[in-house]
Scaffold this active site. Structure first.
Site, PDB file in Angstrom:
ATOM      1  N   SER A 128      -5.189 -34.346 -35.407  1.00  0.00           N
ATOM      2  CA  SER A 128      -3.704 -34.274 -34.745  1.00  0.00           C
ATOM      3  C   SER A 128      -3.070 -34.869 -36.311  1.00  0.00           C
ATOM      4  O   SER A 128      -3.218 -35.381 -37.230  1.00  0.00           O
ATOM      5  CB  SER A 128      -3.395 -36.361 -34.573  1.00  0.00           C
ATOM      6  OG  SER A 128      -2.411 -36.080 -34.290  1.00  0.00           O
ATOM      7  N   TYR A 141      -4.421 -44.789 -33.163  1.00  0.00           N
ATOM      8  CA  TYR A 141      -4.894 -44.044 -33.024  1.00  0.00           C
ATOM      9  C   TYR A 141      -4.525 -42.974 -34.337  1.00  0.00           C
ATOM     10  O   TYR A 141      -5.484 -42.008 -33.834  1.00  0.00           O
ATOM     11  CB  TYR A 141      -3.292 -43.225 -32.303  1.00  0.00           C
ATOM     12  CG  TYR A 141      -3.106 -41.775 -31.962  1.00  0.00           C
ATOM     13  CD1 TYR A 141      -4.183 -40.861 -30.898  1.00  0.00           C
ATOM     14  CD2 TYR A 141      -2.812 -40.750 -33.284  1.00  0.00           C
ATOM     15  CE1 TYR A 141      -4.365 -40.227 -30.250  1.00  0.00           C
ATOM     16  CE2 TYR A 141      -2.809 -39.427 -32.274  1.00  0.00           C
ATOM     17  CZ  TYR A 141      -3.587 -38.857 -31.010  1.00  0.00           C
ATOM     18  OH  TYR A 141      -3.395 -37.690 -30.330  1.00  0.00           O
TER      19      TYR A 141
END
Length: 235
Positions: A128, A141
């Protein structure tokens, strides 16, 4: 011979687009997920609990057996939470790290002996943009995706001499169901403005880069964390 491809999290979102891209090219694709993919979209489906390392290894083994080998592993399964740093619980941390990072390690370990024995293979881990700039409101995350990038580099360094490439793809804002409950229309407008292209990503944008990395055209790339962010991140 068609490519034999395993995709975790291949039943929806980016994963489903990746599956569709490989299937369109004639690949045999095994999807590992909690729920089945759309009927007819994959060659094999294996239900799996990626929080359980033993079940993950079992599922990878079943997929390899069904495909009679594996040429490509794509780790796409992931979970997202938007939680302030002070409010991240141990359970939150464990959930996100278990699925996003630890499961990536376990699947890599599970396919590596097959690829090393065959003297070739490709692993693509979906990380990501958060791995490079994330943090605020998504500390766990971002940490999990930074771990995915680190695992990618370690695999590339250790397994390159056996003909195995390992790369990561770092998507930016992509419109999928994951995170839908944490974004508004105003967020979409604001995020789109961050890209020189003036739009957010689509699952197909990520699928195209992933497919390239698993093709002969991407054969000299390894250890990379490639941004698919519409120019939001340029390093």
């Amino acid at each position: 011979m068609p490519q034999r491809v395993i995709v975790t999290g291949g039943s929806g979102g980016i994963g489903a687009a990746i599956v569709a891209r490989f299937v369109a090219d004639g690949a045999q694709v095994a999807v590992l997920d909690r729920r089945p993919p759309a009927e007819g979209s994959a060659s094999v489906f294996v239900a799996v609990d990626l929080r359980d390392p033993l079940d993950t290894r079992r599922a990878v083994g079943e997929a390899v057996d069904a495909l009679e080998g594996v040429d490509v592993l794509i780790n796409c399964a992931g979970v997202f939470q938007h939680v302030p740093l002070l409010d991240i619980s141990i359970d939150d941390w464990d959930l996100v790290l278990d699925i996003n990072a630890r499961a990536t390690l376990v699947t890599m370990q599970a396919v590596a002996p097959v690829m090393l024995g065959a003297r070739g293979g490709t692993i693509v881990n979906i990380a990501s943009m958060a791995a490079k700039q994330g943090g605020g409101g998504e500390g766990h995350y971002a940490a999990s995706k930074a771990a995915v990038v680190a695992l990618t580099r370690a695999g590339a360094q250790e397994w390159g001499c056996h003909g195995v490439t390992v790369n990561a793809v770092c998507p930016g804002y992509v419109l999928t169901d994951m995170g839908a409950d944490t974004r508004s229309e105003a967020d979409v407008v604001a995020w789109s403005a961050k890209s020189p292209l003036g739009r957010l990503g689509m699952p197909e944008d990520v699928a195209g880069v992933t497919y390239f990395l698993a093709s002969p055209a991407g054969g000299y790339l390894t250890g990379q964390a490639i941004n698919v962010t519409g120019g939001m991140i340029m390093h």
